[in-house]
Design a protein around this motif. Structure first.
Motif, mmCIF file in Angstrom:
data_model
loop_
_atom_site.group_PDB
_atom_site.id
_atom_site.type_symbol
_atom_site.label_atom_id
_atom_site.label_comp_id
_atom_site.label_asym_id
_atom_site.label_seq_id
_atom_site.Cartn_x
_atom_site.Cartn_y
_atom_site.Cartn_z
ATOM 1 N N SER A 1 -57.735 53.750 -19.630
ATOM 2 C CA SER A 1 -57.821 52.368 -20.119
ATOM 3 C C SER A 1 -56.421 51.865 -20.448
ATOM 4 N N GLY A 2 -56.379 50.741 -21.180
ATOM 5 C CA GLY A 2 -55.083 50.174 -21.550
ATOM 6 C C GLY A 2 -54.386 50.997 -22.619
ATOM 7 N N GLY A 3 -55.145 51.769 -23.387
ATOM 8 C CA GLY A 3 -54.548 52.548 -24.478
ATOM 9 C C GLY A 3 -54.690 54.048 -24.313
ATOM 10 N N GLY B 1 -53.378 52.333 -17.767
ATOM 11 C CA GLY B 1 -53.514 50.872 -17.798
ATOM 12 C C GLY B 1 -52.192 50.202 -18.165
ATOM 13 N N GLY C 1 -61.166 50.830 -18.367
ATOM 14 C CA GLY C 1 -60.737 49.661 -17.592
ATOM 15 C C GLY C 1 -60.158 49.987 -16.226
ATOM 16 N N VAL C 2 -59.336 51.045 -16.136
ATOM 17 C CA VAL C 2 -58.677 51.367 -14.865
ATOM 18 C C VAL C 2 -59.680 51.932 -13.849
ATOM 19 N N ASP D 1 -54.146 45.483 -8.239
ATOM 20 C CA ASP D 1 -55.241 45.937 -7.362
ATOM 21 C C ASP D 1 -55.451 44.932 -6.225
ATOM 22 N N ASP E 1 -50.044 47.428 -16.315
ATOM 23 C CA ASP E 1 -49.682 46.172 -16.998
ATOM 24 C C ASP E 1 -48.166 45.971 -17.069
ATOM 25 N N HIS F 1 -65.042 54.120 -29.730
ATOM 26 C CA HIS F 1 -64.836 53.328 -28.511
ATOM 27 C C HIS F 1 -64.687 54.223 -27.272
ATOM 28 N N GLY G 1 -53.444 45.012 -14.254
ATOM 29 C CA GLY G 1 -54.180 45.944 -13.396
ATOM 30 C C GLY G 1 -54.969 45.255 -12.291
ATOM 31 N N PRO G 2 -55.826 44.290 -12.634
ATOM 32 C CA PRO G 2 -56.623 43.648 -11.578
ATOM 33 C C PRO G 2 -55.749 42.913 -10.555
ATOM 34 N N THR H 1 -64.320 47.819 -17.927
ATOM 35 C CA THR H 1 -63.480 47.234 -18.978
ATOM 36 C C THR H 1 -64.332 47.032 -20.241
ATOM 37 N N ASP H 2 -63.668 46.671 -21.344
ATOM 38 C CA ASP H 2 -64.358 46.664 -22.636
ATOM 39 C C ASP H 2 -65.591 45.763 -22.632
ATOM 40 N N ASN I 1 -60.441 50.006 -10.782
ATOM 41 C CA ASN I 1 -59.472 49.920 -9.680
ATOM 42 C C ASN I 1 -60.066 50.414 -8.359
ATOM 43 N N HIS J 1 -66.988 54.376 -23.767
ATOM 44 C CA HIS J 1 -66.570 54.229 -22.361
ATOM 45 C C HIS J 1 -67.261 55.301 -21.510
#
Ligand code: KG4
Ligand code: ZN
Length: 334
Positions: free
Chosen positions: A135-137, A162, A270-271, A183, A166, A110, A179-180, A301-302, A274, A114
């Motif tokens: 990202s989120g992780g 991320g 994902g970030v 932003d 969050d 994954h 995040g969004p 994002t994914d 931003n 990205h």
């Protein structure tokens, strides 16, 4: 001609994409709204939603690409890292589809995907390049030497960028993913209204857990004095938090670029959607005469387009896996 079906199901997006000869012809994404009120992804709910979404999402991707499923030459899937239940749905589908149609299977990391999302359009980076993958992780600085030869040169020692967005959103009473929303509220705020600490972490590593705690204490203290503090100052709080998260990220990226001497600089994950980070990397790029690479919004994002493009490059190398493949919840970038 090589037509690849890509499948993404690591977390809370079920996505399928068709890539034909390195060009993306469809990228269907079913986003799971079930997690919104929980402030984070609930793994059991995520895997159930994947089960509901996977077949219609793949059908939609095939229809959007205006192809017949007989034309697919290989199935690429995200093998990890991610949530076990979520990964199992995507991988089981990929195996079943490949078995039924006698197609080769391609495993994709994954986090590679990205980064390889940069090879979708015409503005492709040349090797080597540095990629800030946020990202989120994950929060990583990766030296990308070739499509599948990547070196981790820095990463977070606790929360991901991320997660910092969050968790701040949760403290402020905003929905997941935060995040969004941060932003959006930050657009009209004063980023210098409040100052949050920058952690002192060695090398090219990051830390965000101290920042989260300082935001929590800051909000608790101020709402004690004024119960409407968040409501009255939401835009300034969001702008100030976003400003600090971005400065932490860009200061380390700048340092890594100067030390390695690499001038091709990318952001991904994902970030990287931003707006502040996108502006920030452009400004830094101008300052240092870097070639900067910012993914299109839909590939931040994914999404399965990034899995399909990564799968395409593995297909060219005849890099396939057997039907007995299992998910990997953890998988180093290497
Ligand atoms: O890459 P991604 O979709 O999933 C993972 O692999 O984790 O990243 C999701 C993360 C979430 O933490 C979300 O809040 C963040 O990306 N994110 C943003 C923005 N859009 C998504 N963070 C800041 N600003 C955004 N515009
Ligand atoms: Zn991701």
């Amino acid at each position: 001609m090589a037509t690849i079906l890509g499948i993404e199901s690591t977390c809370d997006e079920t996505s399928a994409s068709i890539c034909i000869d390195g060009k993306i012809h469809s990228n269907t994404i079913a986003t799971q709204s079930v997690h919104e009120k929980f402030g984070g992804v609930i793994p059991e709910l995520a895997s159930r939603a994947h089960q509901l979404n996977i077949i219609p999402t793949v059908e939609q991707a095939i229809n959007d690409a205006k192809i017949h499923k007989n034309e697919i030459d290989a199935v690429a899937f995200s093998r990890g890292p991610g949530l076990m239940g979520s990964l199992l749905v995507g991988i089981s589908f990929a195996i079943a589809f490949a078995l039924a149609r006698n197609l080769p299977l391609i495993e994709v990391k994954h986090m590679h995907a990205h980064i390889l999302a940069h090879f979708i359009g015409d503005h492709k980076p040349t090797f080597p390049f540095l990629c800030l993958t946020v990202s989120g992780g994950h929060t990583q600085i990766v030296q990308v030497n070739d499509y599948f030869s990547m070196e981790l040169i820095g990463q977070t020692i606790d929360d991901a960028a991320g997660e910092a967005f969050d968790k701040t959103a949760k403290i402020l009473g905003l929905a997941y993913p935060g995040g969004p929303l941060i932003d959006k509220h930050a657009q009209n705020g004063n980023s210098l209204a409040y100052t949050f600490p920058e952690p002192k972490i060695s090398n090219f590593d990051f830390s965000f857990s101290g920042l989260k705690t300082s935001i929590l204490y800051f909000v608790q203290k101020n709402t004690k004095e004024n119960p409407n503090f968040i409501e009255n100052n939401l835009e300034d709080i969001c702008a100030s938090v976003q400003h600090r998260i971005i400065s932490i990220l860009l200061n380390k990226l700048e340092k890594a670029a100067l030390v390695t001497g690499i001038k091709n600089i990318a952001i991904a994950g994902g970030v990287s959607a931003n707006s502040g980070l996108r502006n920030g990397i452009n400004q830094l790029g101008e300052k240092h005469s870097w070639n900067t690479f910012i993914p299109k919004f839909e590939y931040c994002t994914d999404n399965a387009a990034m899995i399909a493009i990564a799968g395409y490059h593995k297909f060219l190398q005849n890099d396939f896996v057997g039907q007995n493949i299992t998910p990997l919840t953890r998988w180093e970038i290497g």
